[in-house]
Design a protein around this motif. Sequence first.
Motif, PDB file in Angstrom:
ATOM      1  N   ILE A 202       0.840  -1.198   0.000  1.00 36.47           N
ATOM      2  CA  ILE A 202       0.000   0.000   0.000  1.00 36.47           C
ATOM      3  C   ILE A 202       0.876   1.251   0.000  1.00 36.47           C
ATOM      4  O   ILE A 202       0.556   2.245  -0.661  1.00 36.47           O
ATOM      5  CB  ILE A 202      -0.954  -0.011   1.214  1.00 36.47           C
ATOM      6  CG1 ILE A 202      -2.014  -1.102   1.021  1.00 36.47           C
ATOM      7  CG2 ILE A 202      -1.609   1.351   1.412  1.00 36.47           C
ATOM      8  CD1 ILE A 202      -2.928  -1.283   2.212  1.00 36.47           C
ATOM      9  N   GLY A 203       1.996   1.197   0.721  1.00 38.81           N
ATOM     10  CA  GLY A 203       2.909   2.339   0.728  1.00 38.81           C
ATOM     11  C   GLY A 203       3.491   2.611  -0.642  1.00 38.81           C
ATOM     12  O   GLY A 203       3.537   3.757  -1.103  1.00 38.81           O
ATOM     13  N   VAL A 204       3.924   1.538  -1.322  1.00 37.38           N
ATOM     14  CA  VAL A 204       4.467   1.698  -2.672  1.00 37.38           C
ATOM     15  C   VAL A 204       3.387   2.190  -3.625  1.00 37.38           C
ATOM     16  O   VAL A 204       3.608   3.093  -4.439  1.00 37.38           O
ATOM     17  CB  VAL A 204       5.053   0.358  -3.179  1.00 37.38           C
ATOM     18  CG1 VAL A 204       5.491   0.478  -4.633  1.00 37.38           C
ATOM     19  CG2 VAL A 204       6.231  -0.072  -2.306  1.00 37.38           C
ATOM     20  N   ALA A 205       2.192   1.601  -3.524  1.00 35.55           N
ATOM     21  CA  ALA A 205       1.086   1.986  -4.400  1.00 35.55           C
ATOM     22  C   ALA A 205       0.662   3.432  -4.165  1.00 35.55           C
ATOM     23  O   ALA A 205       0.202   4.112  -5.089  1.00 35.55           O
ATOM     24  CB  ALA A 205      -0.104   1.053  -4.187  1.00 35.55           C
ATOM     25  N   SER A 206       0.822   3.910  -2.933  1.00 37.22           N
ATOM     26  CA  SER A 206       0.437   5.289  -2.626  1.00 37.22           C
ATOM     27  C   SER A 206       1.319   6.283  -3.365  1.00 37.22           C
ATOM     28  O   SER A 206       0.853   7.327  -3.819  1.00 37.22           O
ATOM     29  CB  SER A 206       0.526   5.539  -1.117  1.00 37.22           C
ATOM     30  OG  SER A 206      -0.419   4.767  -0.421  1.00 37.22           O
ATOM     31  N   ILE A 207       2.608   5.956  -3.474  1.00 33.77           N
ATOM     32  CA  ILE A 207       3.520   6.858  -4.177  1.00 33.77           C
ATOM     33  C   ILE A 207       3.108   6.995  -5.635  1.00 33.77           C
ATOM     34  O   ILE A 207       3.095   8.088  -6.208  1.00 33.77           O
ATOM     35  CB  ILE A 207       4.966   6.343  -4.062  1.00 33.77           C
ATOM     36  CG1 ILE A 207       5.416   6.364  -2.601  1.00 33.77           C
ATOM     37  CG2 ILE A 207       5.912   7.184  -4.919  1.00 33.77           C
ATOM     38  CD1 ILE A 207       6.791   5.778  -2.368  1.00 33.77           C
ATOM     39  N   ILE A 208       2.733   5.863  -6.262  1.00 31.74           N
ATOM     40  CA  ILE A 208       2.268   5.898  -7.652  1.00 31.74           C
ATOM     41  C   ILE A 208       0.849   6.459  -7.721  1.00 31.74           C
ATOM     42  O   ILE A 208       0.530   7.292  -8.577  1.00 31.74           O
ATOM     43  CB  ILE A 208       2.300   4.483  -8.264  1.00 31.74           C
ATOM     44  CG1 ILE A 208       3.736   3.966  -8.319  1.00 31.74           C
ATOM     45  CG2 ILE A 208       1.665   4.469  -9.656  1.00 31.74           C
ATOM     46  CD1 ILE A 208       3.855   2.526  -8.751  1.00 31.74           C
ATOM     47  N   GLY A 209       0.009   6.002  -6.811  1.00 30.27           N
ATOM     48  CA  GLY A 209      -1.396   6.374  -6.851  1.00 30.27           C
ATOM     49  C   GLY A 209      -1.661   7.852  -6.704  1.00 30.27           C
ATOM     50  O   GLY A 209      -2.583   8.395  -7.332  1.00 30.27           O
ATOM     51  N   TYR A 210      -0.863   8.539  -5.889  1.00 27.30           N
ATOM     52  CA  TYR A 210      -1.073   9.971  -5.671  1.00 27.30           C
ATOM     53  C   TYR A 210      -0.194  10.838  -6.563  1.00 27.30           C
ATOM     54  O   TYR A 210      -0.137  12.058  -6.386  1.00 27.30           O
ATOM     55  CB  TYR A 210      -0.842  10.314  -4.195  1.00 27.30           C
ATOM     56  CG  TYR A 210      -1.911   9.711  -3.302  1.00 27.30           C
ATOM     57  CD1 TYR A 210      -3.224  10.147  -3.386  1.00 27.30           C
ATOM     58  CD2 TYR A 210      -1.620   8.685  -2.414  1.00 27.30           C
ATOM     59  CE1 TYR A 210      -4.212   9.585  -2.593  1.00 27.30           C
ATOM     60  CE2 TYR A 210      -2.601   8.110  -1.623  1.00 27.30           C
ATOM     61  CZ  TYR A 210      -3.903   8.566  -1.718  1.00 27.30           C
ATOM     62  OH  TYR A 210      -4.888   8.005  -0.955  1.00 27.30           O
ATOM     63  N   ALA A 211       0.464  10.205  -7.529  1.00 26.55           N
ATOM     64  CA  ALA A 211       1.284  10.949  -8.487  1.00 26.55           C
ATOM     65  C   ALA A 211       0.496  11.972  -9.305  1.00 26.55           C
ATOM     66  O   ALA A 211       1.080  12.968  -9.745  1.00 26.55           O
ATOM     67  CB  ALA A 211       2.003   9.976  -9.427  1.00 26.55           C
ATOM     68  N   PRO A 212      -0.823  11.774  -9.549  1.00 25.57           N
ATOM     69  CA  PRO A 212      -1.571  12.804 -10.296  1.00 25.57           C
ATOM     70  C   PRO A 212      -1.442  14.207  -9.714  1.00 25.57           C
ATOM     71  O   PRO A 212      -1.491  15.198 -10.455  1.00 25.57           O
ATOM     72  CB  PRO A 212      -3.011  12.303 -10.224  1.00 25.57           C
ATOM     73  CG  PRO A 212      -2.879  10.822 -10.213  1.00 25.57           C
ATOM     74  CD  PRO A 212      -1.654  10.574  -9.345  1.00 25.57           C
ATOM     75  N   ASP A 213      -1.265  14.303  -8.399  1.00 27.22           N
ATOM     76  CA  ASP A 213      -1.114  15.626  -7.789  1.00 27.22           C
ATOM     77  C   ASP A 213       0.155  16.320  -8.269  1.00 27.22           C
ATOM     78  O   ASP A 213       0.267  17.541  -8.202  1.00 27.22           O
ATOM     79  CB  ASP A 213      -1.081  15.509  -6.254  1.00 27.22           C
ATOM     80  CG  ASP A 213      -2.477  15.360  -5.661  1.00 27.22           C
ATOM     81  OD1 ASP A 213      -3.454  15.616  -6.389  1.00 27.22           O
ATOM     82  OD2 ASP A 213      -2.583  14.988  -4.480  1.00 27.22           O
ATOM     83  N   PHE A 214       1.139  15.538  -8.733  1.00 22.35           N
ATOM     84  CA  PHE A 214       2.383  16.119  -9.229  1.00 22.35           C
ATOM     85  C   PHE A 214       2.173  16.911 -10.510  1.00 22.35           C
ATOM     86  O   PHE A 214       2.667  18.020 -10.661  1.00 22.35           O
ATOM     87  CB  PHE A 214       3.416  15.015  -9.505  1.00 22.35           C
ATOM     88  CG  PHE A 214       4.320  14.733  -8.355  1.00 22.35           C
ATOM     89  CD1 PHE A 214       5.153  15.702  -7.846  1.00 22.35           C
ATOM     90  CD2 PHE A 214       4.335  13.479  -7.770  1.00 22.35           C
ATOM     91  CE1 PHE A 214       5.989  15.445  -6.786  1.00 22.35           C
ATOM     92  CE2 PHE A 214       5.171  13.195  -6.701  1.00 22.35           C
ATOM     93  CZ  PHE A 214       5.994  14.183  -6.210  1.00 22.35           C
ATOM     94  N   PHE A 215       1.449  16.318 -11.451  1.00 19.37           N
ATOM     95  CA  PHE A 215       1.441  16.930 -12.786  1.00 19.37           C
ATOM     96  C   PHE A 215       0.072  17.151 -13.406  1.00 19.37           C
ATOM     97  O   PHE A 215      -0.048  17.910 -14.367  1.00 19.37           O
ATOM     98  CB  PHE A 215       2.285  16.072 -13.742  1.00 19.37           C
ATOM     99  CG  PHE A 215       1.759  14.690 -13.997  1.00 19.37           C
ATOM    100  CD1 PHE A 215       0.956  14.426 -15.090  1.00 19.37           C
ATOM    101  CD2 PHE A 215       2.086  13.640 -13.144  1.00 19.37           C
ATOM    102  CE1 PHE A 215       0.480  13.143 -15.330  1.00 19.37           C
ATOM    103  CE2 PHE A 215       1.614  12.357 -13.385  1.00 19.37           C
ATOM    104  CZ  PHE A 215       0.811  12.110 -14.479  1.00 19.37           C
ATOM    105  N   PHE A 216      -0.993  16.525 -12.885  1.00 22.77           N
ATOM    106  CA  PHE A 216      -2.300  16.690 -13.515  1.00 22.77           C
ATOM    107  C   PHE A 216      -2.764  18.147 -13.499  1.00 22.77           C
ATOM    108  O   PHE A 216      -3.220  18.682 -14.515  1.00 22.77           O
ATOM    109  CB  PHE A 216      -3.343  15.816 -12.820  1.00 22.77           C
ATOM    110  CG  PHE A 216      -3.452  14.429 -13.384  1.00 22.77           C
ATOM    111  CD1 PHE A 216      -2.342  13.809 -13.945  1.00 22.77           C
ATOM    112  CD2 PHE A 216      -4.645  13.732 -13.355  1.00 22.77           C
ATOM    113  CE1 PHE A 216      -2.425  12.525 -14.466  1.00 22.77           C
ATOM    114  CE2 PHE A 216      -4.740  12.455 -13.877  1.00 22.77           C
ATOM    115  CZ  PHE A 216      -3.630  11.845 -14.426  1.00 22.77           C
TER     116      PHE A 216
END
Length: 415
Positions: free
Chosen positions: A347-361
């Motif tokens: 879940i920790g690893v998936a969170s880094i990928i999962g919340y990536a939209p906040d970086f560039f969307f």
Amino acid sequence: MKSTVSKYLAILALSISGGSIYTLPYIKYVFYDTQLEVMGITNTQSGFLLSMYALGCMLSYIPGGLITDKISPRKAIAFSLFGTAGLGVLYSLTFSYTLSLVIWFLFALTTAFVFWTSLLKAIGMAGDQDEQARLYGLYYAGNGITGAVVNSLALQAFTYGTDPRQSLFYAVIVMAGAMLVSGLLVMFLVSDEKTESAEADKFDFSVVGGLVKNPMLWCFSFIVFAGYAIYSSASYFTPYLTNVVGLSVEESGVFSIIRTYLFYLLAPFGGYLADRVLRSTSKLFIILFAILGVVIAGVMFLPSSMSTFAISLYTLIPGAVGLMLYGLVFSVVREAGIPLKVAGTAIGVASIIGYAPDFFFSAMFGSWLDAHGNGGYNMIFTFLAAVAVMGMVMSLIVFKRSVRQERFRPASQEA
């Protein structure tokens, strides 16, 4: 009786905390156009604020989790709320874009550094192991209601301003005030006394190497990515309703509150569908992602004769379906076949990928709106429909994997 009352009072305080603390970092969800006008910034610059916030969250995710096990969850939550409120007041006094970039980065330290892990730990500490699901369900319901109430109060305060700057000032102060109140509630109602359920999984670097070789981890991660991307991007229906459909800021804000917060109440219903009706979370996700893809793409083909109220109601559909899905998105980890002993790390690893939209969307969508005006919304909706298709495909892979595992499970392991 005292223990039961204390337990539910603690969950109430935590729900109010979680529902109020994120209103400021995500203030554009309700006051998108006014924020741009008052700060004198472009859509792209608005997106950069959230990018700074996401950067701070990612940098603080792992160290915050390590520190959480060494400090008092009650104090960590309370001081995080007080710190966020203070940053909100500073923002309301300046509305400077340059300073806001720093403030949004600091928001990450006050809302993600130790707050989120401490919040999860405190929810677990409130009750025993056999009531965790109910407590988390109550938390998310209270979280959604609190977010709706705080933003409604902020919208009401907004109407008392004589100009956009004063109106936004009043709204921010209401949000900051809600955090101060919730911080005090946490200090008085949440206990640091541990129960048997308080043993938290720690982030274990030793299992990351094995996890990254598991293709199901990546399917799971991109399901989280798709679910969060659509949920968070639903905020663009707010300026769409004002700029394209013609609603006022206040009217669009009401629909935004419903779309962003009240639909949290649908998460328990989604859980019921997954567990009792379809008996598969990934199967439900296939259906929900398919609905999202069709509905989001359908926004671009709404007839011109359709009333503004009907269009506004239509934009609630992706919010409702998206929030139902997002509320369950992490529960698919077991169905993906990831061992329970490493589920926390997954879940920790998936969170880094999962919340990536906040970086560039936000920055990407903002640049489309700046370059193409209202035509940029068609680009946004096309992109989100494609993300929904990707989520559907990832969910289908997980579902087929779970069916295959069930088919070949030895009889001795069947329930």
